[in-house]
Design a protein around this motif. Structure first.
Motif, PDB file in Angstrom:
ATOM      1  N   ASN A 125      -8.359   6.176   1.403  1.00 35.44           N
ATOM      2  CA  ASN A 125      -7.865   5.000   0.658  1.00 35.44           C
ATOM      3  C   ASN A 125      -7.598   5.325  -0.814  1.00 35.44           C
ATOM      4  OD1 ASN A 125      -6.991   2.354   1.131  1.00 35.44           O
ATOM      5  ND2 ASN A 125      -8.760   1.520   0.039  1.00 35.44           N
ATOM      6  N   LYS A 135       0.813  -1.203   0.000  1.00 35.36           N
ATOM      7  CA  LYS A 135       0.000   0.000   0.000  1.00 35.36           C
ATOM      8  C   LYS A 135       0.848   1.256   0.000  1.00 35.36           C
ATOM      9  CE  LYS A 135      -4.239  -1.832   1.951  1.00 35.36           C
ATOM     10  NZ  LYS A 135      -5.322  -1.652   2.939  1.00 35.36           N
ATOM     11  N   SER A 143      -1.686   4.555  -0.485  1.00 36.02           N
ATOM     12  CA  SER A 143      -3.127   4.669  -0.288  1.00 36.02           C
ATOM     13  C   SER A 143      -3.356   5.637   0.862  1.00 36.02           C
ATOM     14  CB  SER A 143      -3.734   3.301   0.052  1.00 36.02           C
ATOM     15  OG  SER A 143      -3.572   2.396  -1.014  1.00 36.02           O
TER      16      SER A 143
END
Length: 285
Positions: free
Chosen positions: A280, A133, A275
């Motif tokens: 997100n 991420k 993210s």
């Protein structure tokens, strides 16, 4: 003297005199949850050793951060907690990601922890990359000309005894923890016998880029510590004793050998993809 119950012990330390460090921090991006800073080479991120106030953390804590009224009304439990969520070496310049709230800190820290955990699994680099991420990309100037346009370095990194570094020195070590760096050539400077590379790290071991590039035979230009093989330039580790006499600033004398905090090498945190900790949404800084 022998102390008795109720006695008080007072220690009068010499006035602390920190060495000069650059202090200007350019804000590259900021929202309610996080801030991305451009850290100059020579500025330490967290307090350690002789640097206690001349740090990024101290500057974050000194700054008066303000949360928009709309945000405060929607989220009453928001607590301002400005803190870096990863580290850059004192001699490394570039993008440093910091959280502004405790919630953002926990979320961003989990991204880095997941990346480190994935690097330890027996998977190919494509699968690892899809799960991450947060991805960090650096630019480095190294000695010599790299033969291949791309290279993936998976040399483990571990600790060895080293004079002047109490916790030990991180080096290329077969018994160390797994680490992965993807190196891409950007420009070969044949007339200078140097190569400009981009490095994407799939794990966050201390001094990983410096060690990995040195391990494959191309140390960072002017790196005072690591040489070819990912080992310190000083090899006779057992025969050197550390001078523990007090220095003028109240600390200890500086070690005679190079240490990890020394500057001079050419490494810059160029950009990252992550993210967003709240929305997100995929972001690139």
């Amino acid at each position: 003297m022998i102390l008795r119950e109720g006695s008080k012990l007072v220690y009068h330390r010499l006035a602390w005199k920190e060495p000069f460090a650059p202090h200007l921090l350019q804000v590259l991006y900021e929202d309610d949850d996080m801030v991305a800073l451009n850290k100059p080479s020579g500025l330490q991120v967290l307090p350690k050793g002789i640097f206690q106030q001349h740090t990024v953390l101290a500057q974050l804590q000194w700054k008066e951060w303000k949360m928009p009224p709309s945000r405060c009304s929607k989220r009453k439990n928001v607590q301002l907690h400005p803190v870096p969520v990863h580290r850059l070496g004192r001699g490394t310049s570039g993008l440093l990601l910091c959280a502004k709230t405790k919630l953002a800190k926990v979320q961003l820290a989990s991204y880095f922890a997941e990346g480190a955990a994935n690097a330890e699994k027996k998977r190919d680099e494509t699968e690892v990359g899809k799960e991450r991420k947060i991805s960090k990309f650096y630019r480095a100037l190294v000695t010599g000309i790299l033969e291949h346009d791309e290279d993936v370095v998976t040399q483990p990194i571990g600790l060895v005894h080293y004079p002047g570094v109490a916790e030990g020195l991180y080096v290329a070590c077969s018994s160390g923890k797994p680490a992965m760096s993807k190196v891409c050539v950007l420009e070969r400077l044949a007339h200078q016998n140097q190569t400009l590379v981009q490095v994407e790290i799939h794990s966050g071991r201390p001094h990983q880029i410096r060690i990995h590039l040195a391990y494959i035979g191309h140390p960072l230009l002017d790196d005072p510590l690591y040489c070819i093989g990912g080992q310190p330039k000083f090899h006779d580790l057992e025969s050197t004793s550390t001078d523990i006499s007090f220095a003028y600033d109240g600390g200890y004398e500086r070690p005679l050998q190079p240490v990890p905090g020394d500057c001079g090498y050419h490494l810059h945190a160029h950009w990252l993809v992550l993210s967003h900790p709240t929305t997100n949404k995929v972001m690139r800084n």
